[in-house]
Write a protein that holds these residues in place. Structure first.
Motif, PDB file in Angstrom:
ATOM      1  N   ASN A 165      41.889 -20.828 -12.235  1.00  0.00           N
ATOM      2  CA  ASN A 165      42.098 -19.421 -12.549  1.00  0.00           C
ATOM      3  C   ASN A 165      43.522 -18.948 -12.292  1.00  0.00           C
ATOM      4  N   ASN A 182      44.313 -21.718 -18.268  1.00  0.00           N
ATOM      5  CA  ASN A 182      43.413 -20.704 -18.823  1.00  0.00           C
ATOM      6  C   ASN A 182      43.513 -20.668 -20.342  1.00  0.00           C
ATOM      7  N   LYS A 210      41.373 -23.485 -21.493  1.00  0.00           N
ATOM      8  CA  LYS A 210      39.972 -23.081 -21.349  1.00  0.00           C
ATOM      9  C   LYS A 210      39.573 -22.123 -22.472  1.00  0.00           C
ATOM     10  N   THR A 211      40.432 -21.165 -22.784  1.00  0.00           N
ATOM     11  CA  THR A 211      40.150 -20.211 -23.855  1.00  0.00           C
ATOM     12  C   THR A 211      40.063 -20.909 -25.205  1.00  0.00           C
TER      13      THR A 211
END
Length: 133
Positions: A8, A14, A17-18
């Motif tokens: 995070n 991130n 991940k997105t």
């Protein structure tokens, strides 16, 4: 191996991940960061007879992955938006007819499957999104 929740604090991870969630419609199970390296002249003889010296660089390769319930692996290269799906466990080599960038992914996906198996998750395929900084 880190769970995606551990990433995070990293903007780039991130983004990987997105990208995974955008393509596959669910969150990845875990992520991997592989630090980059280069070989400078000096330390050992390479395959072409030259002297090389491995050194770390500040670039990395990032993977977000999850098991796939089918026998088809799905691989997304976020930097080029190229996508491939196929059976990496097939008797014939599916990579032979695949795009050249996929050659590097075969070993990484097989390692992801091994990690999942070590966690008690038996699967023959994975969904993977890859990004690099």
């Amino acid at each position: 191996m880190k769970n995606m929740a551990d990433f995070n604090d990293s903007l780039f991870l991130n983004q990987v991940k997105t990208g995974f969630m955008d393509r596959f419609g669910h969150a990845p199970m875990a992520g991997i960061q592989s630090p980059g390296r280069i070989n400078l002249l000096g330390e050992h003889i390479d395959y072409h007879g030259g002297h090389v010296l491995p050194a770390a660089v500040d670039l990395s390769l990032f993977l977000a992955y999850a098991p796939n319930e089918f026998s088809i692996s799905r691989i997304l290269a976020l930097d080029t938006q190229e996508y491939w799906e196929g059976d990496l466990c097939a008797a014939t080599d599916p990579i032979a007819a695949a795009p050249s960038w996929l050659v590097y992914f075969k070993g990484m996906v097989q390692q992801c499957l091994k990690i999942l198996a070590e966690q008690g998750i038996e699967t023959k395929a994975a969904q993977v999104a890859q990004g690099k900084n």
